[in-house]
Write an enzyme that holds these catalytic residues in place. Structure first.
Site, PDB file in Angstrom:
ATOM      1  N   HIS A 206       0.789  -1.240   0.000  1.00 32.49           N
ATOM      2  CA  HIS A 206       0.000   0.000   0.000  1.00 32.49           C
ATOM      3  C   HIS A 206       0.814   1.281   0.000  1.00 32.49           C
ATOM      4  O   HIS A 206       0.242   2.373  -0.041  1.00 32.49           O
ATOM      5  CB  HIS A 206      -0.948   0.026   1.201  1.00 32.49           C
ATOM      6  CG  HIS A 206      -0.242   0.305   2.505  1.00 32.49           C
ATOM      7  ND1 HIS A 206       0.538  -0.619   3.120  1.00 32.49           N
ATOM      8  CD2 HIS A 206      -0.188   1.414   3.284  1.00 32.49           C
ATOM      9  CE1 HIS A 206       1.035  -0.111   4.243  1.00 32.49           C
ATOM     10  NE2 HIS A 206       0.620   1.132   4.359  1.00 32.49           N
TER      11      HIS A 206
HETATM   12  N1  UDP Z   1      -3.292  -5.184   8.996  1.00 37.30           N
HETATM   13  C1  UDP Z   1      -4.556  -5.701   9.201  1.00 37.30           C
HETATM   14  N2  UDP Z   1      -5.269  -6.120   8.115  1.00 37.30           N
HETATM   15  C2  UDP Z   1      -4.778  -6.072   6.849  1.00 37.30           C
HETATM   16  C3  UDP Z   1      -3.477  -5.552   6.661  1.00 37.30           C
HETATM   17  C4  UDP Z   1      -2.772  -5.106   7.753  1.00 37.30           C
HETATM   18  O1  UDP Z   1      -5.015  -5.793  10.333  1.00 37.30           O
HETATM   19  O2  UDP Z   1      -5.489  -6.458   5.917  1.00 37.30           O
HETATM   20  C5  UDP Z   1      -2.544  -4.733  10.175  1.00 37.30           C
HETATM   21  C6  UDP Z   1      -1.207  -5.380  10.323  1.00 37.30           C
HETATM   22  O3  UDP Z   1      -1.339  -6.611  10.959  1.00 37.30           O
HETATM   23  C7  UDP Z   1      -0.450  -4.346  11.133  1.00 37.30           C
HETATM   24  C8  UDP Z   1      -1.024  -3.045  10.650  1.00 37.30           C
HETATM   25  O4  UDP Z   1      -2.267  -3.353  10.035  1.00 37.30           O
HETATM   26  O5  UDP Z   1      -0.722  -4.481  12.488  1.00 37.30           O
HETATM   27  C9  UDP Z   1      -0.103  -2.421   9.660  1.00 37.30           C
HETATM   28  O6  UDP Z   1      -0.733  -1.364   9.056  1.00 37.30           O
HETATM   29  P1  UDP Z   1      -0.386  -0.853   7.595  1.00 37.30           P
HETATM   30  O7  UDP Z   1       0.322  -1.905   6.833  1.00 37.30           O
HETATM   31  O8  UDP Z   1      -1.652  -0.306   7.039  1.00 37.30           O
HETATM   32  O9  UDP Z   1       0.529   0.419   7.881  1.00 37.30           O
HETATM   33  P2  UDP Z   1       2.085   0.621   8.193  1.00 37.30           P
HETATM   34  O10 UDP Z   1       2.474  -0.291   9.295  1.00 37.30           O
HETATM   35  O11 UDP Z   1       2.830   0.379   6.936  1.00 37.30           O
HETATM   36  O12 UDP Z   1       2.168   2.060   8.599  1.00 37.30           O
END
Ligand code: UDP
Length: 356
Positions: A206
């Site tokens: 994403h």
């Molecule tokens: N996550 C979730 N469902 C999904 C994809 C990710 O619950 O379909 C959770 C994942 O387990 C983690 C968090 O969302 O705890 C990560 O968020 P994201 O990847 O959106 O953002 P980033 O960490 O890159 O800022």
């Protein structure tokens, strides 16, 4: 003590859940939660509040979907009004989203102390919107809760007073440990994947740098097509990625099985059941490790460098992917020692004790 917490995006709900739960146990601390609305879908927001038992936000701002500047500015105006009404002693912020930045700017202008959880992370890529949000938030925060020594060193290099930097480990490790023990009813599509005997790789994608450039996104899909000839790939798709694929007219390869974004408990179940994780997410990189899975990160750099150093995470340049299958094979056959690089999973307790 009265704390005002600002959250707005999926990873912040996960991080806030563990700390808010132990704050709620205390009579001497009141927490007022602001949800900016940055993530708003049922499966990007509501399910996290329901499953993780987070108290309903005291304020829901409903701000999303516009440009970075517009979103941040609208959040700032509303957050300022709330602070002036609630008169908190402290603002609590997580991570690196526009909601974090908006909270940080408003609190600093009102001379309200800020505690930043997940401080000190640096990708050293200023083209990444999150990197700007991190740098600014750290500079105006009073209490900096870092997950690692490298994050602490980053702050010291930026002239932040070491007396206010606290290495408490990674709060997402608390979340993984706590919620792994919670029984839940999986969604039918996740239950099917997990109970099926076919091995699978788990994919999330994403980051703006991967989704918003047609060539990069198309290159990623081609590499996945090759890889999916040998491995089933499960892909809980982020709304932004789905929307870019549609507008670029790109298709997801057949053996890459798209599912809706899932709740956190389903996500943990998928991480546990997968053979390996491919992602560009900050949080998922670490959860792979917490769940003993090797990870390929589709980025040129990462702020979670410890996992690369201990070879549980391999960076792959999304603009020049090469032979993904070979990388998967190498990772699956390598046996790396595993130590806890991000603390012991008691980060929330350390943060609360420090604040008290
Ligand atoms: N996550 C979730 N469902 C999904 C994809 C990710 O619950 O379909 C959770 C994942 O387990 C983690 C968090 O969302 O705890 C990560 O968020 P994201 O990847 O959106 O953002 P980033 O960490 O890159 O800022």
């Amino acid at each position: 003590m009265k704390i005002i917490t600002v959250v707005g995006a999926r990873p912040q709900f996960v991080k806030a859940s563990v700390l808010s739960r132990i704050i709620d146990l205390r009579d001497d601390i009141e927490e007022v939660i602001i949800h900016t609305g940055q993530h708003y879908d049922a499966n990007m927001s509501d399910i996290f509040f329901e499953e993780l038992g987070i108290r309903r936000p005291n304020y829901y701002l409903g701000i999303s979907g516009s440009s970075h500047a517009e979103m941040t500015a609208q959040m700032m105006i509303k957050i300022e009004r709330i602070i002036l009404k609630e008169l908190p002693d402290l603002m609590l912020l997580y991570g690196d989203t526009n909601s974090t930045l908006a909270g940080a700017l408003v609190a600093s202008k009102l001379d309200l102390d800020i505690a930043h959880v997940e401080a000190g992370l640096r990708s050293r890529n200023k083209a990444m919107p999150e990197e700007i949000n991190r740098i600014i938030t750290d500079q105006v925060s009073k209490y900096l809760f870092v997950p690692s020594e490298s994050a602490k060193m980053n702050l010291i290099r930026e002239n932040i007073n070491p007396d206010f930097i606290f290495n408490v480990g990674d709060i997402m490790f608390d979340a993984t440990k706590y919620y792994s023990n919670i029984k839940h009813k999986m969604s039918p599509e996740v239950a099917k994947v997990v109970s099926n005997n076919e091995a699978f790789l788990l994919l999330t994608l994403h980051r703006q740098s991967n989704t918003d450039c047609k060539e990069t996104l198309s290159g990623i899909m081609s590499a996945l097509e090759e890889l999916s000839k040998d491995y089933l790939i499960i892909f809980p798709i982020h709304p932004r990625t789905q929307s870019r694929l549609n507008s670029f007219g790109l298709a997801v390869p057949d053996r890459v099985q798209i599912i809706d974004p899932c709740g956190y408990l389903d996500m943990l179940a998928l991480e546990k059941a997968s053979k390996l994780v491919i992602t560009d997410s900050g949080g998922v990189q670490k959860e792979a490790y917490f769940n003993y899975k090797k990870c390929i990160t589709l980025r040129k750099e990462t702020e979670w460098i410890e996992l690369v150093e201990c070879r549980w995470n391999t960076l792959v340049d999304p603009t020049n992917i090469g032979d993904l299958k070979q990388i998967v094979l190498t990772l699956l056959s390598s046996k790396e020692p595993r130590i806890n690089v991000y603390g012991d999973g008691n980060s929330a307790k350390s943060i609360l004790n420090t604040l008290i």
